[in-house]
Design an enzyme around this catalytic site. Structure first.
Site, PDB file in Angstrom:
ATOM      1  N   SER A 208       0.669  -1.121   0.094  1.00 39.42           N
ATOM      2  CA  SER A 208      -0.095  -0.192  -0.061  1.00 39.42           C
ATOM      3  C   SER A 208       0.730   1.256   0.180  1.00 39.42           C
ATOM      4  CB  SER A 208      -0.899   0.122   1.182  1.00 39.42           C
ATOM      5  OG  SER A 208      -1.499   1.194   1.248  1.00 39.42           O
ATOM      6  N   VAL A 259      -1.164 -15.071  -1.060  1.00 43.24           N
ATOM      7  CA  VAL A 259      -1.037 -16.367  -1.966  1.00 43.24           C
ATOM      8  C   VAL A 259       0.201 -17.218  -1.286  1.00 43.24           C
ATOM      9  CG1 VAL A 259      -2.035 -15.231  -4.009  1.00 43.24           C
ATOM     10  CG2 VAL A 259       0.524 -15.291  -3.531  1.00 43.24           C
ATOM     11  N   GLY A 261       1.062 -16.796   2.248  1.00 42.17           N
ATOM     12  CA  GLY A 261       0.922 -17.051   3.651  1.00 42.17           C
ATOM     13  C   GLY A 261      -0.123 -16.054   4.297  1.00 42.17           C
ATOM     14  N   TYR A 446      -2.898   8.843 -11.102  1.00 38.33           N
ATOM     15  CA  TYR A 446      -3.986   8.362 -10.527  1.00 38.33           C
ATOM     16  C   TYR A 446      -5.200   8.690 -11.215  1.00 38.33           C
ATOM     17  CZ  TYR A 446      -7.220   6.665  -6.827  1.00 38.33           C
ATOM     18  OH  TYR A 446      -8.216   6.012  -6.251  1.00 38.33           O
TER      19      TYR A 446
END
Length: 525
Positions: A208, A259, A261, A446
């Site tokens: 993020s 994907v 853990g 963006y």
């Protein structure tokens, strides 16, 4: 969050007269609002979890925390992308077969063991804010799928005030983390638009980037260590501030999207709560001039905490100051926002140096008010999307990043792909763009897209998004800067990392999750 919209229902935003006028006059959106479905109008795919499987999972977490009722399943049916919300408007929907809420790492390990042996897919679930299909209940080759909700892993594990380090449970939300840290005089300083609902583990799993990234970096810059439970064992990575002990294996988990853990703990750098905050907004005559100014600020290193630039379209609609969208309080040019945090002296010195650079590059100060207005409404935009969808408009965001020299080419290519593809579906499109994350060598772009819904809105947006994604790959952009890959961006991962890169990801997957139960259909082609 509301099951078929973004966030708190009490914070829903009706469309202003200005926005309705814009929709009608620019995009041809008219007509009565589309009524929402109530949960009892939705028919879910029946749960495929057998009684024996449910009893085995309930034996780990307790019957109250292994839920197969339709309400719990519906709340975990996916994320909050426009595609997700459009699907929530259909009478027949898919959902995970059960929702399991573990209390600790031992329970997670046992759940993974049971699911591996019984061939049950597992989707790790944090705040539920994915906008790229990262939470889709994809079964793949498995007979059933469960959502592994981490909300019970929700605490500050420890805080080292001398080293300015904290270890947080993965299920802790952004606001809970900030409140807990601020009670001790510290802040994480990570504020993505999903902040109010997203989780610490989700921040790490999706790599993020928050709105304060210019000053504090992306979330991966804050992560000093990460712990995950995998089907083959525990990974606990990050022994010291830096190390030369081979490749940095933390980055197998940061951005791994569940994907490899289940992330359970994240060790992060924290900082003292800022003593002072300075605000200033700027206007530039055009996007190219403003982009050059942001590049100069970033490459000189004057140090704003927040710096962002809206293009002419976004400025004209006043999208950055979300409380006044559609009002013409700022006319012409491109709006830039700057914020500075720290000690009073540090904030003042960085503000003065940045202001001098921006002015020298053609900027005109607009004072504090537009910057404060942006901060006041910075988490509100997703609520507006809900109202736009109900009014018959198509609204979504997408993002990428590239080098400074390539920004004009990439921006034009993505804008053209969106406007031409949506035009072919029978609607004009309003495509807006801003820069909100900057680096010495480049920046993010963006995009916000608004058009009229035509035909099948799900296929309409899929076609437009695919055209924009193809344009990103052809013109030097990344398929995602901070929204992650999920299911939606997965078709472009081979272009992003190459065939050998895909082989490496598959090899890691085979080592950590040999049965392939974790979040199938995401990230890895």
């Amino acid at each position: 969050m509301k099951w078929n919209a973004w966030g708190d229902p009490a914070a829903a935003r009706p469309l202003s007269d200005g926005i309705r006028s814009l929709l009608r006059e620019a995009l041809g959106v008219e007509g009565p609002p589309t009524p929402d479905l109530s949960p009892d109008q939705v028919r879910l795919r029946p749960s495929a979890l057998s009684d024996a499987d449910r009893d085995a999972l309930a034996g780990v977490v307790g019957a109250d925390f292994c839920r197969v009722d339709e309400h719990s399943r519906l709340l975990h049916a996916g994320g909050k992308s426009t595609l997700d919300l459009l699907r929530r408007r259909q009478p027949e929907q898919d959902a995970p077969d059960a929702v399991v809420l573990p209390a600790d790492e031992d329970q997670i390990a046992e759940i993974l063991r049971i699911c591996g042996s019984r061939r049950i897919a597992v989707v790790p679930f944090g705040g539920g804010t994915s906008v790229v299909g990262g939470l889709d209940p994809i079964r793949g080759e498995f007979g059933s799928v469960v959502a592994l909700d981490l909300r019970r892993l929700n605490r500050l594990i420890w805080l080292d005030e001398v080293s300015q380090l904290a270890e947080l449970s993965a299920g802790m939300t952004g606001p809970a983390a900030e409140e807990t840290l601020r009670a001790r005089g510290f802040s994480l300083g990570h504020f993505p638009q999903s902040f109010e609902f997203a989780s610490i583990g989700g921040f790490a799993a999706t790599r993020s980037s928050g709105q304060n990234s210019a000053g504090y970096g992306r979330f991966n810059d804050m992560v000093r260590g990460v712990r995950a439970i995998t089907p083959t064992g525990v990974l606990d990575l990050g022994r010291a501030p830096e190390s030369a002990a081979g490749p940095d294996l933390r980055h197998l988990l940061i951005g791994s999207e569940g994907v490899f853990g289940v992330i359970t703990r994240v060790r992060v750098r924290v900082r003292p709560v800022p003593e002072a905050v300075r605000y200033e907004a700027w206007s530039f005559p055009d996007f190219a001039t403003g982009t050059a100014a942001l590049r100069a600020v970033t490459q000189i290193g004057t140090g704003p905490t927040v710096i962002r630039l809206s293009d002419e379209a976004e400025t004209g609609v006043n999208l950055a100051t979300t409380d006044n969208i559609g009002d013409q309080s700022i006319t012409g040019g491109c709006l830039a926002i700057t914020v500075f945090e720290g000690t009073a002296a540090h904030a003042e010195s960085r503000h003065a140096e940045t202001a001098a650079v921006l002015a020298a590059h053609g900027g005109t100060s607009l004072g504090e008010e537009p910057a404060r207005a942006w901060e006041h409404g910075r988490f509100s935009a997703p609520y507006l999307r809900d109202s736009l969808l109900s009014a018959g408009a198509l609204c979504e965001t997408l993002e990428t990043a590239t080098t400074w020299s390539n920004i004009p080419t990439l921006k034009a290519a993505v804008t053209d792909a969106l406007t031409s593809t949506l035009g072919e579906s029978g609607t004009s499109a309003l495509v807006m763009c801003h820069i909100s994350h900057v680096y010495p060598t480049g920046a993010s772009l963006y995009f916000t897209v608004v058009a009229a819904q035509r035909g099948n809105p799900i296929e309409q947006w899929r076609t437009a998004k695919a055209a924009a994604s193809d344009a990103m790959m052809r013109h030097g952009g990344t398929i995602t800067h901070h929204h992650a890959v999920g299911a939606d961006h997965r078709p472009w991962m081979r272009d992003e990392v190459g065939g050998l890169g895909v082989d490496i990801l598959r090899a890691v997957k085979a080592t950590l999750d040999p049965a392939g139960i974790l979040n199938p259909g995401k990230l890895i082609p």
